[in-house]
Design a protein around this motif. Structure first.
Motif, PDB file in Angstrom:
ATOM      1  N   VAL A 210       0.837  -1.197   0.000  1.00 33.01           N
ATOM      2  CA  VAL A 210       0.000   0.000   0.000  1.00 33.01           C
ATOM      3  C   VAL A 210       0.872   1.248   0.000  1.00 33.01           C
ATOM      4  CG1 VAL A 210      -1.582   1.379   1.414  1.00 33.01           C
ATOM      5  CG2 VAL A 210      -2.036  -1.048   1.034  1.00 33.01           C
ATOM      6  N   GLY A 211       1.911   1.253   0.818  1.00 37.36           N
ATOM      7  CA  GLY A 211       2.810   2.401   0.850  1.00 37.36           C
ATOM      8  C   GLY A 211       3.518   2.611  -0.474  1.00 37.36           C
ATOM      9  N   GLU A 212       3.959   1.532  -1.105  1.00 39.35           N
ATOM     10  CA  GLU A 212       4.669   1.654  -2.384  1.00 39.35           C
ATOM     11  C   GLU A 212       3.739   2.109  -3.498  1.00 39.35           C
ATOM     12  OE1 GLU A 212       6.401  -2.189  -2.697  1.00 39.35           O
ATOM     13  OE2 GLU A 212       8.061  -1.725  -1.341  1.00 39.35           O
ATOM     14  N   LEU A 213       2.509   1.605  -3.498  1.00 41.52           N
ATOM     15  CA  LEU A 213       1.545   2.058  -4.497  1.00 41.52           C
ATOM     16  C   LEU A 213       1.226   3.541  -4.305  1.00 41.52           C
ATOM     17  CD1 LEU A 213      -0.963  -0.949  -4.552  1.00 41.52           C
ATOM     18  CD2 LEU A 213       0.554  -0.240  -6.407  1.00 41.52           C
ATOM     19  N   ALA A 214       1.093   3.968  -3.064  1.00 37.42           N
ATOM     20  CA  ALA A 214       0.791   5.372  -2.787  1.00 37.42           C
ATOM     21  C   ALA A 214       1.898   6.276  -3.309  1.00 37.42           C
ATOM     22  CB  ALA A 214       0.592   5.579  -1.288  1.00 37.42           C
ATOM     23  N   ARG A 215       3.150   5.885  -3.055  1.00 43.15           N
ATOM     24  CA  ARG A 215       4.272   6.709  -3.521  1.00 43.15           C
ATOM     25  C   ARG A 215       4.392   6.673  -5.041  1.00 43.15           C
ATOM     26  NH1 ARG A 215       6.468   4.237   1.057  1.00 43.15           N
ATOM     27  NH2 ARG A 215       7.501   2.633  -0.193  1.00 43.15           N
ATOM     28  N   ALA A 216       4.217   5.513  -5.633  1.00 46.49           N
ATOM     29  CA  ALA A 216       4.394   5.374  -7.077  1.00 46.49           C
ATOM     30  C   ALA A 216       3.343   6.137  -7.875  1.00 46.49           C
ATOM     31  CB  ALA A 216       4.373   3.897  -7.467  1.00 46.49           C
ATOM     32  N   HIS A 217       2.131   6.242  -7.337  1.00 48.87           N
ATOM     33  CA  HIS A 217       1.038   6.844  -8.104  1.00 48.87           C
ATOM     34  C   HIS A 217       0.569   8.176  -7.531  1.00 48.87           C
ATOM     35  CE1 HIS A 217       0.527   3.253 -10.591  1.00 48.87           C
ATOM     36  NE2 HIS A 217       0.761   2.565  -9.489  1.00 48.87           N
ATOM     37  N   GLY A 218       1.245   8.674  -6.519  1.00 43.78           N
ATOM     38  CA  GLY A 218       0.861   9.959  -5.951  1.00 43.78           C
ATOM     39  C   GLY A 218      -0.508   9.933  -5.308  1.00 43.78           C
ATOM     40  N   ALA A 219      -0.836   8.843  -4.643  1.00 40.22           N
ATOM     41  CA  ALA A 219      -2.150   8.714  -4.027  1.00 40.22           C
ATOM     42  C   ALA A 219      -2.240   9.544  -2.756  1.00 40.22           C
ATOM     43  CB  ALA A 219      -2.444   7.247  -3.715  1.00 40.22           C
ATOM     44  N   THR A 220      -3.427  10.045  -2.492  1.00 40.72           N
ATOM     45  CA  THR A 220      -3.653  10.836  -1.290  1.00 40.72           C
ATOM     46  C   THR A 220      -4.738  10.244  -0.397  1.00 40.72           C
ATOM     47  OG1 THR A 220      -5.240  12.235  -2.487  1.00 40.72           O
ATOM     48  CG2 THR A 220      -2.936  12.973  -2.415  1.00 40.72           C
ATOM     49  N   ARG A 221      -5.615   9.418  -0.968  1.00 36.83           N
ATOM     50  CA  ARG A 221      -6.719   8.848  -0.184  1.00 36.83           C
ATOM     51  C   ARG A 221      -6.724   7.327  -0.290  1.00 36.83           C
ATOM     52  NH1 ARG A 221     -12.201  11.748  -1.984  1.00 36.83           N
ATOM     53  NH2 ARG A 221     -11.391  11.022  -3.997  1.00 36.83           N
ATOM     54  N   TYR A 222      -7.244   6.714   0.770  1.00 39.27           N
ATOM     55  CA  TYR A 222      -7.383   5.264   0.833  1.00 39.27           C
ATOM     56  C   TYR A 222      -8.833   4.965   1.202  1.00 39.27           C
ATOM     57  CZ  TYR A 222      -6.570   0.435   2.480  1.00 39.27           C
ATOM     58  OH  TYR A 222      -6.613  -0.943   2.674  1.00 39.27           O
ATOM     59  N   PHE A 223      -9.602   4.418   0.251  1.00 37.86           N
ATOM     60  CA  PHE A 223     -10.989   4.060   0.506  1.00 37.86           C
ATOM     61  C   PHE A 223     -11.022   2.679   1.160  1.00 37.86           C
ATOM     62  CE2 PHE A 223     -11.740   7.149  -2.965  1.00 37.86           C
ATOM     63  CZ  PHE A 223     -12.658   7.964  -2.308  1.00 37.86           C
ATOM     64  N   ALA A 224     -11.435   2.646   2.412  1.00 39.43           N
ATOM     65  CA  ALA A 224     -11.380   1.413   3.182  1.00 39.43           C
ATOM     66  C   ALA A 224     -12.553   0.497   2.861  1.00 39.43           C
ATOM     67  CB  ALA A 224     -11.373   1.727   4.681  1.00 39.43           C
ATOM     68  N   HIS A 225     -12.268  -0.802   2.844  1.00 45.59           N
ATOM     69  CA  HIS A 225     -13.315  -1.808   2.770  1.00 45.59           C
ATOM     70  C   HIS A 225     -14.047  -1.824   4.106  1.00 45.59           C
ATOM     71  CE1 HIS A 225     -15.144  -5.838   2.663  1.00 45.59           C
ATOM     72  NE2 HIS A 225     -15.052  -5.759   1.355  1.00 45.59           N
ATOM     73  N   ARG A 226     -15.337  -2.140   4.082  1.00 40.64           N
ATOM     74  CA  ARG A 226     -16.131  -2.048   5.313  1.00 40.64           C
ATOM     75  C   ARG A 226     -15.658  -3.009   6.392  1.00 40.64           C
ATOM     76  NH1 ARG A 226     -19.066  -4.873   1.578  1.00 40.64           N
ATOM     77  NH2 ARG A 226     -20.014  -6.868   2.178  1.00 40.64           N
ATOM     78  N   ARG A 227     -14.952  -4.089   6.021  1.00 40.90           N
ATOM     79  CA  ARG A 227     -14.513  -5.068   7.008  1.00 40.90           C
ATOM     80  C   ARG A 227     -13.068  -4.860   7.459  1.00 40.90           C
ATOM     81  NH1 ARG A 227     -18.610  -8.760   7.190  1.00 40.90           N
ATOM     82  NH2 ARG A 227     -19.782  -9.108   5.276  1.00 40.90           N
ATOM     83  N   GLU A 228     -12.414  -3.824   6.992  1.00 43.58           N
ATOM     84  CA  GLU A 228     -11.039  -3.590   7.434  1.00 43.58           C
ATOM     85  C   GLU A 228     -11.028  -3.137   8.890  1.00 43.58           C
ATOM     86  OE1 GLU A 228      -7.934  -2.113   4.570  1.00 43.58           O
ATOM     87  OE2 GLU A 228      -9.723  -1.362   3.552  1.00 43.58           O
ATOM     88  N   SER A 229     -10.069  -3.644   9.636  1.00 43.54           N
ATOM     89  CA  SER A 229      -9.995  -3.345  11.062  1.00 43.54           C
ATOM     90  C   SER A 229      -9.478  -1.930  11.293  1.00 43.54           C
ATOM     91  CB  SER A 229      -9.085  -4.347  11.763  1.00 43.54           C
ATOM     92  OG  SER A 229      -7.732  -4.152  11.369  1.00 43.54           O
ATOM     93  N   ALA A 230      -9.900  -1.374  12.412  1.00 44.83           N
ATOM     94  CA  ALA A 230      -9.447  -0.032  12.781  1.00 44.83           C
ATOM     95  C   ALA A 230      -7.943  -0.008  13.010  1.00 44.83           C
ATOM     96  CB  ALA A 230     -10.190   0.434  14.031  1.00 44.83           C
ATOM     97  N   GLU A 231      -7.392  -1.098  13.565  1.00 46.42           N
ATOM     98  CA  GLU A 231      -5.955  -1.162  13.825  1.00 46.42           C
ATOM     99  C   GLU A 231      -5.148  -1.108  12.536  1.00 46.42           C
ATOM    100  OE1 GLU A 231      -8.288  -2.671  17.108  1.00 46.42           O
ATOM    101  OE2 GLU A 231      -8.213  -3.245  14.992  1.00 46.42           O
ATOM    102  N   LYS A 232      -5.596  -1.875  11.528  1.00 51.08           N
ATOM    103  CA  LYS A 232      -4.864  -1.873  10.262  1.00 51.08           C
ATOM    104  C   LYS A 232      -4.970  -0.522   9.572  1.00 51.08           C
ATOM    105  CE  LYS A 232      -6.300  -3.645   6.350  1.00 51.08           C
ATOM    106  NZ  LYS A 232      -6.780  -4.607   5.327  1.00 51.08           N
ATOM    107  N   LEU A 233      -6.136   0.083   9.605  1.00 53.30           N
ATOM    108  CA  LEU A 233      -6.317   1.376   8.964  1.00 53.30           C
ATOM    109  C   LEU A 233      -5.498   2.455   9.657  1.00 53.30           C
ATOM    110  CD1 LEU A 233     -10.157   1.298   8.233  1.00 53.30           C
ATOM    111  CD2 LEU A 233      -8.275   0.879   6.638  1.00 53.30           C
ATOM    112  N   HIS A 234      -5.376   2.366  10.974  1.00 50.29           N
ATOM    113  CA  HIS A 234      -4.541   3.322  11.703  1.00 50.29           C
ATOM    114  C   HIS A 234      -3.087   3.164  11.267  1.00 50.29           C
ATOM    115  CE1 HIS A 234      -3.062   5.839  14.953  1.00 50.29           C
ATOM    116  NE2 HIS A 234      -2.210   4.872  15.272  1.00 50.29           N
TER     117      HIS A 234
END
Length: 336
Positions: A210-234
């Protein structure tokens, strides 16, 4: 849900039931019923997990309307709650509305006469599955066409429907007519997945990519899946600097309404099939990053790699493929 309401080719009338079964989804769908209400439908909300006795109350309240309904529409044929309902009544006309990539697996299992098992689960039956086996067996029969019962699958995904099952294409015409076109931002958006939560992908591999994709494509937002845990998203927010967003509506509607990045990067999921339809003509570029075998956990289902590859391989032809080779790194995530 959103694609059925008001779809020009298949308009609905009468009652629209929201049957809440996932406690995580409550925040996502808290305002969901307003959308069908705006389209002139009457909405009844039932909480199947609203405390002790909630399931019994829900079944009691739904029994009458379901028995008298000409057509029953369900979203998740793998849900134990939905399967329980199907054992209590035999609908004359049943429509399975696209509930993501699991719809592909459902159609294939139905055609092969197999028991309904989500693709990421192991094949062995646990104690709970053994107890519920009679319910699942009867529900599978009710999900198959028979004399006096028609079965339809309403989807935008490529499905191998068994003989007798009607497949109606969801073209997202209503979504395009109802919303947008969106305002495009200059950067990219990433779409999250629950592959870590379902025990398929290693958490460290996922966070790194996720970090590498964000840097490679200049991403600014991450749309979370409804089942993703709060710990992982943090962890993702802290380590990558991405703004984590939990959409309150399906991503197809959120993206169509905008604003949205000019590039949307996703792991293998439903959106690599649906977003190209919903965003047709807007100039938004959709890309899918395949899941490499070395990302999988040792405990992942043997079917996981094949299923994920199938989701990527059958994505729309205009979707760009990001090929991961070897250990994830920026220079090894390249367009195929």
């Amino acid at each position: 849900m959103g694609q059925t309401v008001g779809e020009p080719e298949k308009s609905l009338s009468g009652f629209f039931f929201f049957w809440q079964t996932d406690p995580v989804v409550g925040g996502r769908w808290g305002g969901g019923p307003q959308l069908p209400r705006d389209e002139g439908l009457t909405v009844h909300w039932q909480e199947a997990r609203g405390g002790r006795g909630a399931l019994v109350r829900t079944l009691r309240r739904l029994a009458g309307p379901l028995r008298s309904a000409e057509r029953v529409i369900i979203g998740d044929p793998f849900s134990r709650y939905v399967q329980l309902l199907l054992t209590l009544f035999g609908p004359r006309h049943l429509t399975v509305v696209d509930d993501g990539t699991a719809t592909m697996e459902f159609a294939a299992q139905l055609g092969r006469g197999e028991r309904l098992v989500r693709w990421h689960r192991k094949g062995s039956l646990g104690p709970r599955e053994l107890v519920l086996a009679p319910v699942t067996t009867l529900a599978r029969r009710r999900l198959a066409p028979a004399r006096g019962r028609t079965v339809e699958v309403f989807t935008s995904l490529p499905v191998e429907a068994p003989e007798g099952v009607e497949v109606t294409e969801n073209s997202y015409a209503w979504t395009r007519a109802r919303f947008g076109p969106p305002l495009l931002t200059g950067g990219a958006d990433l779409v999250g997945t629950s592959l870590v939560e379902t025990g398929v992908v290693d958490a460290d591999h996922y966070a790194r990519v996720v970090g590498e994709l964000a840097r490679a494509h200049g991403a600014t937002r991450y749309f979370a899946h409804r089942r993703e845990s709060a710990e992982k998203l943090h962890r993702i927010a802290v380590e990558t600097g991405l703004q984590v967003v939990r959409p309150e509506l399906p991503l197809e509607l959120v993206a169509r309404r905008g604003p949205v990045g000019r590039t949307i990067v996703s792991f293998p999921s439903t959106v690599v099939h649906t977003l190209p339809l919903a965003l047709a003509g807007t100039g938004v570029r959709v890309a899918v990053c395949e899941v490499a075998p070395e990302w999988l956990r040792a405990t992942a289902s043997p079917r996981a790699q094949g299923f994920l590859s199938g989701v990527t391989g059958t994505a729309a032809h205009e979707v760009d493929r990001l090929t991961a080779r070897g250990t994830p790194s920026v220079d090894r995530l390249e367009f195929g």
